[in-house]
Design a protein around this motif. Sequence first.
Motif, short mmCIF file in Angstrom:
data_model
loop_
_atom_site.label_atom_id
_atom_site.label_comp_id
_atom_site.label_asym_id
_atom_site.label_seq_id
_atom_site.Cartn_x
_atom_site.Cartn_y
_atom_site.Cartn_z
N UNK A 1 56.24 46.54 -4.47
CA UNK A 1 57.41 46.55 -4.36
C UNK A 1 57.59 47.34 -3.15
N UNK A 2 57.08 48.98 -3.23
CA UNK A 2 57.25 50.52 -2.66
C UNK A 2 56.17 50.31 -1.66
N UNK A 3 55.76 49.37 -0.84
CA UNK A 3 54.64 49.66 0.63
C UNK A 3 55.18 50.15 1.01
N UNK A 4 55.88 48.78 2.06
CA UNK A 4 56.90 48.79 2.89
C UNK A 4 57.62 49.78 3.48
N UNK A 5 58.40 50.60 2.02
CA UNK A 5 59.04 51.57 2.79
C UNK A 5 58.38 53.10 2.26
N UNK B 1 48.70 52.23 3.76
CA UNK B 1 48.59 51.10 4.23
C UNK B 1 50.32 50.37 3.99
N UNK B 2 51.13 50.91 4.52
CA UNK B 2 52.31 50.14 4.19
C UNK B 2 52.48 48.04 4.27
N UNK B 3 51.30 47.65 5.16
CA UNK B 3 51.67 45.97 4.74
C UNK B 3 51.10 46.12 3.29
N UNK B 4 50.52 46.09 2.25
CA UNK B 4 49.32 45.95 1.53
C UNK B 4 50.74 45.57 0.38
N UNK C 1 56.15 56.26 3.41
CA UNK C 1 55.18 56.80 3.82
C UNK C 1 53.43 56.55 4.89
N UNK C 2 53.28 56.29 5.27
CA UNK C 2 51.34 56.18 5.63
C UNK C 2 51.12 57.96 6.04
N UNK C 3 50.06 58.57 5.98
CA UNK C 3 49.81 59.96 6.69
C UNK C 3 50.56 60.45 7.79
N UNK C 4 50.32 59.61 9.35
CA UNK C 4 50.66 60.30 10.55
C UNK C 4 52.25 60.13 10.01
N UNK C 5 53.10 59.40 8.87
CA UNK C 5 54.61 59.57 9.07
C UNK C 5 54.95 60.34 7.73
N UNK C 6 53.64 60.34 6.57
CA UNK C 6 54.61 61.94 6.54
C UNK C 6 54.08 63.31 7.03
N UNK C 7 53.00 63.10 7.80
CA UNK C 7 52.62 64.73 8.87
C UNK C 7 54.31 65.03 9.91
N UNK C 8 54.64 63.46 10.28
CA UNK C 8 55.46 64.08 10.81
C UNK C 8 57.11 64.07 10.30
N UNK C 9 57.09 63.38 8.59
CA UNK C 9 58.42 63.98 8.00
C UNK C 9 58.26 65.74 7.71
N UNK C 10 56.25 66.50 7.30
CA UNK C 10 56.83 67.28 7.27
C UNK C 10 57.09 68.36 7.89
N UNK C 11 56.18 68.23 9.84
CA UNK C 11 57.30 68.58 11.05
C UNK C 11 58.69 68.65 11.34
#
Length: 164
Positions: free
Chosen positions: A133-137, A127-130, A139-149
């Motif tokens: 210091x680094x949660x906002x920067x 959860x990036x809203x937690x 990636x959540x699971x969908x972002x990580x999947x898009x990066x891999x793609x």
Amino acid sequence: MIQIPCDYLKVPSACNNHFDMLKVLRDEYKGEVHVSTGMTTKQEIEDVVKFFEETGQAKSRLVVYNCTSGYPVPFKDVCMLELVRLQEQYRGRIKDFAFSGHHLGIAIDVAAYTLGAVWIERHFTKDRTWKGTDHAASLEVPGLAKLCRDLTSTYEALTLKQTD
């Protein structure tokens, strides 16, 4: 730490001048040693590379990460061309080049790969809203999947024409 059965260990930039620890990683650990440069001067990077060169292990075991410390790092401060500078200075002296991103989004990671980063490191979170210091920067699971793609697509696209 060296007892952990893994192929590599990553040294954060806050610890990459701890030469007692680096000596253990260099001399006793058998895997690759990945070193982040986020809070490191050019001379300190050179010192780390030379330290591994003393025993002839830089070319086979040392991976250096271009990184800018901060969470999140504004795009103008990512300093992506530092990756090119590292390659110009250390190509043939170390095993690989990498990028550790603390920015928002995933476009910069694709640029790092295109510029020659063999390894891409990103923090991930549920959860990036937690708070933290680094949660906002991260990636959540969908972002990580898009990066891999996107990295896979970029890899497939970096070709030459087969015929004229």
